[in-house]
Design an enzyme around this catalytic site. Structure first.
Site, PDB file in Angstrom:
ATOM      1  N   CYS A  50     -15.756  -9.620  33.702  1.00 35.75           N
ATOM      2  CA  CYS A  50     -15.800  -8.490  32.779  1.00 35.75           C
ATOM      3  C   CYS A  50     -16.501  -7.337  33.479  1.00 35.75           C
ATOM      4  O   CYS A  50     -17.256  -7.517  34.437  1.00 35.75           O
ATOM      5  CB  CYS A  50     -16.514  -8.857  31.485  1.00 35.75           C
ATOM      6  SG  CYS A  50     -18.230  -9.399  31.675  1.00 35.75           S
ATOM      7  N   GLY A  56     -18.413  -3.327  32.968  1.00 40.87           N
ATOM      8  CA  GLY A  56     -19.038  -2.374  32.078  1.00 40.87           C
ATOM      9  C   GLY A  56     -18.112  -1.239  31.671  1.00 40.87           C
ATOM     10  O   GLY A  56     -17.175  -0.877  32.386  1.00 40.87           O
TER      11      GLY A  56
END
Length: 405
Positions: free
Chosen positions: A385, A387
């Site tokens: 993942c 930001g």
């Protein structure tokens, strides 16, 4: 017919070798507290060349180094400065790259695409993050429109808060499941170190302390081998009262650098370089920034669709454990058990640490080493993942695969 009129065939790209520094704890007591970020990268580049003497330094066509906070000793176009400091010929160019946590992963996919296209033959890609010197968000100035026009939720800029949001969205992903996954990460990492699986890729780094003098970093600093479920259950939830995310079921704040050699498969063969992995495809996707942890789900779906593979074709997964909940969200979506042995078999970032932009090449280096042990596995996947609401996935093929079509 001119060369511009002829179809241009794409070349296969291979991951030759990857190394990393031991990862340290960020802060004034961390092993790299008084060591420069660019020196960590220099150490990695020099080690890659030392371990691969068949590669003439002048054959390196590009050096791409990622950093999330590109100021101070992580600034000044760090790919170029690190190349110069490492002793590469001045003819070798370099640049900096930023996709936050997926920086090194993007450095790999960007240079690999150039190799496939024919612009490069060989490249070095990696990343560094010295979170002790440069905390995430240092010097940032978010545009006020983000909040005044409600383009993103305010929690989107606090990664731990986005993980709490993910627990809200998927309430079946309980803290108990997150803690159990975190404990398994610590245990798998410790077992991999004991078995000698983690360690050979580490680059010893000379460290300096004004108080203690010179030292040598040879092992990862973040792991907590004494972790228990009871201990994890007693930790505070700093991002929300009575929340789910703790220092125990999330990656810490860390310092470290990674790097790898990429090459056209035919060039690697010409130079006598070993191919650890073959690039199959990749995908980057944006998601709602306030639940950025779900990003690897659509990025993996995109990478699978673009390569004609399915999740059942993947025999090994290296998923970045920024937070346990985001890995669990990925596993649940694809119907994979929390304790599936294909997933992070040597532990993950909850144990070893997550120096933001560097972590993608750690995942790749571990997958490459696992491929060498597992000729029964054809395809592996690295994903994380990112930001501000993104997901990143790269799919690799094992050159040592012994199966048949």
């Amino acid at each position: 017919m001119s060369s511009r009129e002829r179809p241009r065939p794409l070349r296969e790209v291979v991951f030759v070798d990857g190394v990393r520094t031991p990862f340290g704890k960020a802060g004034p007591t961390g092993v790299y507290a008084e060591t420069r970020a660019d020196d960590l990268v220099v150490r990695v580049i020099r080690e890659l060349l030392r371990r691969n003497p068949a590669l003439p330094p002048e054959r390196v066509d590009e050096v791409a180094i990622a950093a999330t906070t590109q100021i101070g000793d992580q600034g000044l176009t760090i790919g170029r400065t690190a190349a110069l400091l490492a002793g590469l010929p001045r003819s070798v160019p370099g640049y900096a790259i930023d996709r936050m946590c997926a920086g090194a992963m993007t450095a790999v996919t960007t240079t690999a695409s150039g190799i496939a296209f024919g612009a490069y033959d060989v490249a070095i890609a990696g990343g560094v993050e010295h979170m002790g010197r440069h905390p995430m968000g240092e010097g940032a100035d978010p545009n006020p429109r983000f909040f005044s026009e409600k383009l993103v939720d305010e929690s989107a800029l606090v990664m731990g808060a986005t993980a709490e949001n993910l627990h809200d969205r998927f309430p079946h992903l309980t803290r108990e499941r997150a803690d159990a996954f975190a404990l398994a990460s610590q245990q798998r990492y410790a077992k991999a170190v004991a078995n000698g699986q983690i360690g050979p890729e580490l680059v010893p780094v000379a460290t300096r302390s004004a108080e203690h003098g010179w030292g040598l970093a040879t092992a990862d600093e973040p792991p907590r081998p004494g972790t228990t479920l009871e201990g994890l259950a007693g930790l505070k939830t700093p991002f929300r009262p009575h929340g789910h995310v703790t220092a125990g079921n999330a990656a810490g704040l860390n310092d470290g650098a990674t790097g790898c050699i990429l090459a056209a498969e035919e060039v690697a063969a010409e130079l006598g370089l070993t191919a650890g992995m073959r690039l199959v495809g990749y995908g980057f996707v944006g998601v709602e920034p306030e639940v950025m942890g779900v990003g690897p789900v659509p990025s993996t779906e995109r990478a699978l669709a673009r390569t004609g593979l399915t999740i059942d074709d993947i025999g090994l997964f290296e998923l970045n454990e920024a937070f346990a909940v985001q890995v669990l969200a990925f596993l649940d979506h694809f119907g994979i058990a929390d304790d599936d042995p294909r997933v992070n078999p040597w532990g993950g970032a909850i144990a070893v640490g997550h120096p933001l932009a560097s972590s993608g090449v750690r995942l790749m280096t571990q997958l490459s080493r696992q491929f060498a042990e597992r000729p029964d596995v054809r395809y592996g996947l690295t994903a994380m993942c990112v930001g501000l609401g993104m997901g990143a996935t790269v799919i690799w093929e094992n050159p040592a695969w012994e199966g048949t079509e």
